[in-house]
Design a protein around this motif. Structure first.
Motif, PDB file in Angstrom:
ATOM      1  N   GLY A 156       0.789  -1.343   0.021  1.00 44.72           N
ATOM      2  CA  GLY A 156      -0.215  -0.088   0.130  1.00 44.72           C
ATOM      3  C   GLY A 156       0.787   1.173  -0.188  1.00 44.72           C
ATOM      4  O   GLY A 156       0.297   2.407   0.239  1.00 44.72           O
ATOM      5  N   PHE A 157       2.015   1.151  -0.374  1.00 42.59           N
ATOM      6  CA  PHE A 157       2.802   2.203  -0.443  1.00 42.59           C
ATOM      7  C   PHE A 157       4.064   2.096  -1.273  1.00 42.59           C
ATOM      8  O   PHE A 157       4.498   0.989  -1.916  1.00 42.59           O
ATOM      9  CB  PHE A 157       3.494   2.871   1.018  1.00 42.59           C
ATOM     10  N   GLY A 158       4.718   3.109  -1.846  1.00 49.12           N
ATOM     11  CA  GLY A 158       5.590   3.103  -2.697  1.00 49.12           C
ATOM     12  C   GLY A 158       6.685   4.584  -3.038  1.00 49.12           C
ATOM     13  O   GLY A 158       6.472   5.399  -2.271  1.00 49.12           O
ATOM     14  N   PHE A 159       7.168   4.616  -3.878  1.00 54.72           N
ATOM     15  CA  PHE A 159       8.359   5.486  -4.183  1.00 54.72           C
ATOM     16  C   PHE A 159       8.169   5.918  -5.451  1.00 54.72           C
ATOM     17  O   PHE A 159       8.414   5.146  -6.380  1.00 54.72           O
ATOM     18  CB  PHE A 159       9.761   5.150  -3.401  1.00 54.72           C
ATOM     19  N   VAL A 160       8.395   7.119  -5.867  1.00 57.22           N
ATOM     20  CA  VAL A 160       8.447   7.631  -7.470  1.00 57.22           C
ATOM     21  C   VAL A 160       9.859   8.657  -7.242  1.00 57.22           C
ATOM     22  O   VAL A 160       9.782   9.495  -6.429  1.00 57.22           O
ATOM     23  CB  VAL A 160       7.158   8.415  -7.590  1.00 57.22           C
ATOM     24  N   GLU A 161      10.596   8.323  -8.356  1.00 54.35           N
ATOM     25  CA  GLU A 161      11.840   9.282  -8.486  1.00 54.35           C
ATOM     26  C   GLU A 161      11.720   9.923  -9.609  1.00 54.35           C
ATOM     27  O   GLU A 161      11.461   9.654 -10.733  1.00 54.35           O
ATOM     28  CB  GLU A 161      13.020   8.358  -8.449  1.00 54.35           C
ATOM     29  N   MET A 162      11.717  11.585  -9.414  1.00 52.52           N
ATOM     30  CA  MET A 162      11.717  12.440 -10.541  1.00 52.52           C
ATOM     31  C   MET A 162      12.982  13.198 -10.340  1.00 52.52           C
ATOM     32  O   MET A 162      13.073  13.779  -9.280  1.00 52.52           O
ATOM     33  CB  MET A 162      10.376  13.420 -10.218  1.00 52.52           C
ATOM     34  N   SER A 163      13.311  13.526 -11.430  1.00 48.60           N
ATOM     35  CA  SER A 163      14.977  14.234 -11.561  1.00 48.60           C
ATOM     36  C   SER A 163      14.740  15.827 -11.291  1.00 48.60           C
ATOM     37  O   SER A 163      15.615  16.530 -10.831  1.00 48.60           O
ATOM     38  CB  SER A 163      15.709  13.888 -12.787  1.00 48.60           C
ATOM     39  N   ASN A 164      13.497  16.368 -11.889  1.00 48.06           N
ATOM     40  CA  ASN A 164      13.416  17.672 -11.620  1.00 48.06           C
ATOM     41  C   ASN A 164      12.473  18.114 -10.367  1.00 48.06           C
ATOM     42  O   ASN A 164      11.439  17.828 -10.195  1.00 48.06           O
ATOM     43  CB  ASN A 164      12.407  18.305 -13.018  1.00 48.06           C
ATOM     44  N   ASP A 165      13.341  18.804  -9.443  1.00 44.62           N
ATOM     45  CA  ASP A 165      12.892  18.973  -8.257  1.00 44.62           C
ATOM     46  C   ASP A 165      11.350  19.889  -8.321  1.00 44.62           C
ATOM     47  O   ASP A 165      10.314  19.646  -7.446  1.00 44.62           O
ATOM     48  CB  ASP A 165      13.748  19.791  -7.349  1.00 44.62           C
ATOM     49  N   ASP A 166      11.496  20.948  -9.070  1.00 44.73           N
ATOM     50  CA  ASP A 166      10.320  21.695  -9.450  1.00 44.73           C
ATOM     51  C   ASP A 166       9.171  20.999  -9.802  1.00 44.73           C
ATOM     52  O   ASP A 166       7.932  21.076  -9.317  1.00 44.73           O
ATOM     53  CB  ASP A 166      10.439  22.853 -10.303  1.00 44.73           C
ATOM     54  N   GLU A 167       9.063  19.994 -10.645  1.00 46.16           N
ATOM     55  CA  GLU A 167       8.220  19.172 -11.320  1.00 46.16           C
ATOM     56  C   GLU A 167       7.649  18.305 -10.193  1.00 46.16           C
ATOM     57  O   GLU A 167       6.416  17.992 -10.066  1.00 46.16           O
ATOM     58  CB  GLU A 167       8.486  18.448 -12.408  1.00 46.16           C
ATOM     59  N   ALA A 168       8.630  17.734  -9.387  1.00 42.68           N
ATOM     60  CA  ALA A 168       8.288  16.773  -8.455  1.00 42.68           C
ATOM     61  C   ALA A 168       7.591  17.523  -7.194  1.00 42.68           C
ATOM     62  O   ALA A 168       6.667  16.874  -6.834  1.00 42.68           O
ATOM     63  CB  ALA A 168       9.669  16.330  -7.744  1.00 42.68           C
ATOM     64  N   GLN A 169       7.763  18.536  -6.795  1.00 44.49           N
ATOM     65  CA  GLN A 169       7.137  19.552  -5.797  1.00 44.49           C
ATOM     66  C   GLN A 169       5.630  19.780  -6.345  1.00 44.49           C
ATOM     67  O   GLN A 169       4.866  19.674  -5.458  1.00 44.49           O
ATOM     68  CB  GLN A 169       7.836  20.757  -5.420  1.00 44.49           C
ATOM     69  N   LYS A 170       5.491  20.150  -7.562  1.00 39.98           N
ATOM     70  CA  LYS A 170       4.135  20.221  -8.151  1.00 39.98           C
ATOM     71  C   LYS A 170       3.382  18.941  -8.093  1.00 39.98           C
ATOM     72  O   LYS A 170       2.128  19.265  -7.784  1.00 39.98           O
ATOM     73  CB  LYS A 170       4.156  20.757  -9.581  1.00 39.98           C
ATOM     74  N   ALA A 171       3.930  17.941  -8.394  1.00 41.03           N
ATOM     75  CA  ALA A 171       3.284  16.584  -8.211  1.00 41.03           C
ATOM     76  C   ALA A 171       2.860  16.498  -6.660  1.00 41.03           C
ATOM     77  O   ALA A 171       1.752  15.891  -6.649  1.00 41.03           O
ATOM     78  CB  ALA A 171       4.049  15.624  -8.704  1.00 41.03           C
ATOM     79  N   ILE A 172       3.765  16.649  -5.985  1.00 37.90           N
ATOM     80  CA  ILE A 172       3.692  16.241  -4.407  1.00 37.90           C
ATOM     81  C   ILE A 172       2.387  17.401  -3.966  1.00 37.90           C
ATOM     82  O   ILE A 172       1.482  16.942  -3.357  1.00 37.90           O
ATOM     83  CB  ILE A 172       4.693  16.776  -3.524  1.00 37.90           C
ATOM     84  N   ASP A 173       2.483  18.511  -4.279  1.00 34.82           N
ATOM     85  CA  ASP A 173       1.363  19.696  -3.937  1.00 34.82           C
ATOM     86  C   ASP A 173      -0.046  19.318  -4.727  1.00 34.82           C
ATOM     87  O   ASP A 173      -0.940  19.536  -3.852  1.00 34.82           O
ATOM     88  CB  ASP A 173       1.914  20.985  -4.449  1.00 34.82           C
ATOM     89  N   GLU A 174       0.021  18.839  -5.847  1.00 34.15           N
ATOM     90  CA  GLU A 174      -1.345  18.424  -6.390  1.00 34.15           C
ATOM     91  C   GLU A 174      -1.816  17.001  -6.242  1.00 34.15           C
ATOM     92  O   GLU A 174      -3.011  16.951  -6.139  1.00 34.15           O
ATOM     93  CB  GLU A 174      -1.100  18.597  -7.932  1.00 34.15           C
ATOM     94  N   LEU A 175      -1.034  16.026  -5.734  1.00 38.52           N
ATOM     95  CA  LEU A 175      -1.554  14.635  -5.670  1.00 38.52           C
ATOM     96  C   LEU A 175      -1.794  14.492  -4.120  1.00 38.52           C
ATOM     97  O   LEU A 175      -2.425  13.383  -3.814  1.00 38.52           O
ATOM     98  CB  LEU A 175      -0.415  13.789  -6.162  1.00 38.52           C
ATOM     99  N   ASN A 176      -1.091  15.149  -3.404  1.00 42.65           N
ATOM    100  CA  ASN A 176      -1.294  14.701  -1.607  1.00 42.65           C
ATOM    101  C   ASN A 176      -2.579  15.026  -1.653  1.00 42.65           C
ATOM    102  O   ASN A 176      -3.311  16.152  -1.808  1.00 42.65           O
ATOM    103  CB  ASN A 176      -0.549  15.570  -0.903  1.00 42.65           C
TER     104      ASN A 176
END
Length: 121
Positions: free
Chosen positions: A43-63
């Protein structure tokens, strides 16, 4: 950036998780953690994204987003400090004395039956 994704539906595949994050940028890797004995998702996992800005946007919108009826948790993954790792000690207590009889408490068969009564066989 390494991203933790929790409260995932157990039926979710890594390809589905990758697709959700690719909407925000390039995804380097996706790993859903599975039980080593059953192979089922934990029920959990990890995603690796190279671009920190894109990763932060994904975190903000998917959380807090809902995926297959479950509200997922998404945040930046922080490595666990070495001192906080769990120690798995398989010692269940007891042990054998010099006559190969169980001694002390613990163990799995703590009474009942003829096995493991503490005397000689």
């Amino acid at each position: 950036m390494n991203i933790f994704v929790g409260s995932l539906p157990f039926s979710l595949e890594e390809a589905d998780l990758r697709e959700s994050f690719e909407a925000y940028g390039a995804v380097e890797s996706v790993k859903i953690i599975t039980d080593k004995f059953t192979g089922r998702s934990k029920g959990f996992g990890f995603v690796e994204m190279s671009n920190d800005d894109e990763a932060q946007k994904a975190i903000d919108e998917l959380n807090g987003a809902t995926v297959a009826g479950r509200t997922i948790v998404v945040n930046k993954s922080e490595p666990r400090p070495e001192g906080e790792r769990k120690s798995f000690n398989n010692n269940r207590g007891g042990g054998f004395n010099r006559d190969n009889n169980r001694s002390g408490g613990g163990g799995f068969n703590r009474g009942g039956g003829d096995y493991n009564r503490g005397g000689r066989y």
